[in-house]
Enzyme design. Structure first.
Site, PDB file in Angstrom:
ATOM      1  N   GLY A 194       0.830  -1.204   0.000  1.00 62.49           N
ATOM      2  CA  GLY A 194       0.000   0.000   0.000  1.00 62.49           C
ATOM      3  C   GLY A 194       0.862   1.251   0.000  1.00 62.49           C
ATOM      4  N   THR A 195       1.869   1.256   0.859  1.00 65.10           N
ATOM      5  CA  THR A 195       2.775   2.403   0.954  1.00 65.10           C
ATOM      6  C   THR A 195       3.463   2.656  -0.386  1.00 65.10           C
ATOM      7  OG1 THR A 195       3.166   1.808   3.245  1.00 65.10           O
ATOM      8  CG2 THR A 195       4.744   3.312   2.250  1.00 65.10           C
ATOM      9  N   ASP A 223       5.275 -10.274   6.089  1.00 67.42           N
ATOM     10  CA  ASP A 223       4.793 -11.498   5.427  1.00 67.42           C
ATOM     11  C   ASP A 223       5.706 -11.994   4.305  1.00 67.42           C
ATOM     12  OD1 ASP A 223       2.643 -11.192   7.044  1.00 67.42           O
ATOM     13  OD2 ASP A 223       1.209 -10.651   5.482  1.00 67.42           O
ATOM     14  N   ARG A 268      -1.224 -12.849   5.413  1.00 70.21           N
ATOM     15  CA  ARG A 268      -2.587 -12.581   4.949  1.00 70.21           C
ATOM     16  C   ARG A 268      -2.854 -13.297   3.632  1.00 70.21           C
ATOM     17  NH1 ARG A 268      -3.420  -6.132   5.290  1.00 70.21           N
ATOM     18  NH2 ARG A 268      -2.271  -5.784   7.183  1.00 70.21           N
ATOM     19  N   MET A 380       3.328  -9.976  19.518  1.00 70.18           N
ATOM     20  CA  MET A 380       4.631 -10.152  20.171  1.00 70.18           C
ATOM     21  C   MET A 380       5.734 -10.237  19.122  1.00 70.18           C
ATOM     22  SD  MET A 380       3.793 -12.651  23.269  1.00 70.18           S
ATOM     23  CE  MET A 380       5.385 -12.260  23.942  1.00 70.18           C
ATOM     24  N   ILE A 381       5.407 -10.856  17.983  1.00 71.20           N
ATOM     25  CA  ILE A 381       6.420 -11.002  16.933  1.00 71.20           C
ATOM     26  C   ILE A 381       6.668  -9.660  16.233  1.00 71.20           C
ATOM     27  CG2 ILE A 381       6.917 -12.087  14.700  1.00 71.20           C
ATOM     28  CD1 ILE A 381       5.427 -14.571  15.680  1.00 71.20           C
ATOM     29  N   ARG A 382       5.582  -8.967  15.895  1.00 68.21           N
ATOM     30  CA  ARG A 382       5.731  -7.701  15.157  1.00 68.21           C
ATOM     31  C   ARG A 382       6.515  -6.649  15.932  1.00 68.21           C
ATOM     32  NH1 ARG A 382       0.556  -5.557  12.285  1.00 68.21           N
ATOM     33  NH2 ARG A 382       0.849  -3.988  13.870  1.00 68.21           N
TER      34      ARG A 382
HETATM   35  P1  ATP Z   1       1.503  -3.641   5.500  1.00 68.54           P
HETATM   36  O1  ATP Z   1       0.407  -4.226   4.665  1.00 68.54           O
HETATM   37  O2  ATP Z   1       2.752  -4.468   5.474  1.00 68.54           O
HETATM   38  O3  ATP Z   1       1.099  -3.283   6.878  1.00 68.54           O
HETATM   39  P2  ATP Z   1       1.202  -1.404   3.748  1.00 68.54           P
HETATM   40  O4  ATP Z   1       2.143  -0.358   3.267  1.00 68.54           O
HETATM   41  O5  ATP Z   1       0.599  -2.263   2.666  1.00 68.54           O
HETATM   42  O6  ATP Z   1       1.963  -2.252   4.833  1.00 68.54           O
HETATM   43  P3  ATP Z   1      -1.298  -0.025   4.201  1.00 68.54           P
HETATM   44  O7  ATP Z   1      -1.977   0.289   5.487  1.00 68.54           O
HETATM   45  O8  ATP Z   1      -2.033  -0.806   3.187  1.00 68.54           O
HETATM   46  O9  ATP Z   1       0.051  -0.750   4.621  1.00 68.54           O
HETATM   47  O10 ATP Z   1      -0.835   1.337   3.496  1.00 68.54           O
HETATM   48  C1  ATP Z   1       0.012   2.265   4.150  1.00 68.54           C
HETATM   49  C2  ATP Z   1      -0.195   3.654   3.628  1.00 68.54           C
HETATM   50  O11 ATP Z   1      -0.243   3.664   2.203  1.00 68.54           O
HETATM   51  C3  ATP Z   1      -1.496   4.255   4.114  1.00 68.54           C
HETATM   52  O12 ATP Z   1      -1.235   5.554   4.583  1.00 68.54           O
HETATM   53  C4  ATP Z   1      -2.403   4.270   2.897  1.00 68.54           C
HETATM   54  O13 ATP Z   1      -3.230   5.406   2.859  1.00 68.54           O
HETATM   55  C5  ATP Z   1      -1.427   4.305   1.746  1.00 68.54           C
HETATM   56  N1  ATP Z   1      -1.977   3.564   0.601  1.00 68.54           N
HETATM   57  C6  ATP Z   1      -2.416   2.290   0.612  1.00 68.54           C
HETATM   58  N2  ATP Z   1      -2.900   1.931  -0.608  1.00 68.54           N
HETATM   59  C7  ATP Z   1      -2.756   3.031  -1.396  1.00 68.54           C
HETATM   60  C8  ATP Z   1      -3.090   3.324  -2.761  1.00 68.54           C
HETATM   61  N3  ATP Z   1      -3.628   2.418  -3.564  1.00 68.54           N
HETATM   62  N4  ATP Z   1      -2.821   4.570  -3.213  1.00 68.54           N
HETATM   63  C9  ATP Z   1      -2.263   5.505  -2.412  1.00 68.54           C
HETATM   64  N5  ATP Z   1      -1.940   5.285  -1.121  1.00 68.54           N
HETATM   65  C10 ATP Z   1      -2.185   4.078  -0.613  1.00 68.54           C
HETATM   66 MG    MG Z   2      -0.160  -4.220   2.741  1.00 68.23          MG
END
Ligand code: ATP
Ligand code: MG
Length: 460
Positions: A194-195, A223, A268, A380-382
């Site tokens: 997502g980030t 993961d 997941r 605990m792991i995270r």
């Molecule tokens: P993890 O899944 O390992 O916890 P992640 O980076 O996938 O990490 P998310 O909570 O999905 O975690 O996203 C983190 C940040 O990225 C959030 O602030 C979210 O708003 C942003 N984000 C997620 N998906 C998108 C997207 N498609 N476009 C723009 N920003 C996004």
């Molecule tokens: Mg993610």
């Protein structure tokens, strides 16, 4: 016959050189900016680097995604090799860098933060480094702090993220406005899929506005589900810590009659932690992951397997990844479809569901009492600090990102491909997730060591 073999070999190599070499290049700031600054890398003057035989990575060096090339298979995709370049794009005194951490926790985030700060400061002499607090929304809620090697000196000894994190709140325009307002020209973004999607949008917007800002991602996911790279940081630590939960479950179930231990681990969509923890422990009788559908009842099902193991050994331990069996939990009326602040589907809790199913089956239908011990060590792991090998790995990632941005690369993420660190276009790591391939040897090794059912129905 010998001649024929030689000719075939030559044909293969000629074909490889000409036709099938693909370079997945990462953008460089000079691609869309007219001027081409090329300052000498200050590492030239550093004592440490003067003793290294080959100080700098040639911008032409590439890393191959496929190292095992079968006869006549293409050489395929390559990435730019990570590392310090002889010429750098930014003058160190003009750099204003920022670091942000987003998404869930994972061991090693603090080491990455520390090493970006120390790498920038000690290797390049950069003084101006901002920490953006609380994830993406920290950019526009004005939560920042100055980061120096002194400030971050001890943070790698602690779990979590020194900069705090959040989900949701990604607003590309507000974030880039803020980058512009603050005069930031290097953005280091630590987070998962997502980030990285967010980082890609930031990079695109920066490019659209013609800003001299380098955007680099450092992939974080406990993961291990990030595509292209060999392994994500924190994964080794997670597998190691998971042993403690598995050991505890094993001790508990060995000490009672008909002991059934269930340990729920992270994963997941990808069962890497469960698969590696099972292989490392050797005390696990059955490992359930999202990639391998399983069933409970009937021949070859989980209940039959449990009954056999209880008869044989008097106890068993099951490891279940959090994403396994979601369709069953949902089918039993547990509310599905909820999402978190980042828009990720919230998973249903397979651990308690599986425990109840097993208990009910044996009490009601087999008239057996099972002693159920359920352990969920997720938080605990995270939350623990990274182990020694992850600390070294995090350092390489952070330094790779620093060398890349100082050299002017942008829109990239960093990570090892076949154990050589490389710069990977962000889109390559967000377009798909890495999952356990059931046809790969690692899963076959696991099945051979646990001797669990393959859960292939008799008609398949
Ligand atoms: P993890 O899944 O390992 O916890 P992640 O980076 O996938 O990490 P998310 O909570 O999905 O975690 O996203 C983190 C940040 O990225 C959030 O602030 C979210 O708003 C942003 N984000 C997620 N998906 C998108 C997207 N498609 N476009 C723009 N920003 C996004
Ligand atoms: Mg993610």
């Amino acid at each position: 016959q010998n001649k024929l073999a030689v000719v075939t070999a030559i044909q293969v190599s000629t074909q490889s050189e000409n036709d099938d070499f693909v370079l997945e290049d990462v953008p460089h700031l000079t691609n869309y900016l007219p001027d081409l600054p090329a300052y000498p890398n200050p590492l030239m003057k550093s004592q440490a680097y003067s003793i290294v035989k080959k100080n700098f990575v040639s911008p032409e060096d590439v890393v191959a995604q496929n190292v095992v090339i079968q006869k006549e298979s293409p050489r395929g995709v390559h990435f730019r090799r990570a590392g310090p370049r002889e010429k750098i794009y930014f003058e160190p005194e003009e750099v204003r860098a920022c670091i942000v951490t987003c998404g869930g926790l994972c061991p090693g985030i603090n080491t990455v933060i520390r090493e970006i700060v120390c790498g920038l400061n000690i290797m390049y002499g950069v003084q101006d480094i901002l920490g953006i607090e609380g994830g993406y929304k920290g950019f526009y809620s004005k939560n920042t702090l100055m980061l120096t090697p002194k400030v971050v000196n001890y943070i790698h000894k602690r779990g979590g993220t020194f900069l705090r994190t959040s989900r949701g709140g990604h607003d590309t325009h507000k974030i880039v406005d803020n980058i512009e307002d603050r005069g930031i020209n290097q953005v280091y973004i630590i987070g998962g899929d997502g980030t990285h999607k967010g980082a890609s949008l930031i990079y695109e917007e920066v490019k659209r506005r013609g800003l001299q800002v380098a955007v680099a991602g450092i992939p974080k996911t406990i993961d291990n589900d990030i595509a292209v790279i060999d392994k994500s940081f924190g994964f080794d630590t997670a597998v190691e810590e998971a042993q403690r939960a598995i050991d505890a479950a094993h001790v508990e179930v060995e000490s009672v009659e008909n002991g059934v231990g269930i340990v729920k681990l992270m994963g997941r969509y990808s069962g890497f932690i469960a698969m590696y923890a099972t292989q490392a422990s050797r005390d696990v009788d059955c490992c359930l992951i999202p990639e391998s559908p399983f069933y409970l009842e009937g021949r070859g099902g989980l209940f039959e397997f449990i009954e056999e193991r209880l008869k044989e050994n008097g106890h068993l331990v099951i490891v279940v990844a959090e994403g396994a069996g979601q369709e069953y939990v949902a089918a039993e009326g547990h509310a599905a479809g909820k999402k978190d602040a980042s828009g990720n589907k919230l998973l249903l809790d397979v651990g308690p569901w599986l425990s109840d199913k097993i208990k009910n089956h044996f009490t009601m239908f087999r008239k057996m009492t099972v002693n159920m011990k359920y352990i969920d060590p997720t938080y605990m792991i995270r939350a623990i600090p990274s182990n020694a090998s992850d600390n070294i790995y995090c350092t390489l990632l952070a330094h790779g990102a620093v060398h890349g941005t100082m050299a002017g690369y942008t829109g990239f993420t960093v990570g090892p491909v076949n154990s050589k660190h490389a710069y990977i276009p962000i889109a390559r790591v967000t377009e798909r997730q890495k999952t356990v391939k059931l046809s790969d040897r690692m899963w076959a090794r696991l099945l051979a060591s646990t001797n669990q059912p393959g859960f292939v129905a008799s008609d398949q």
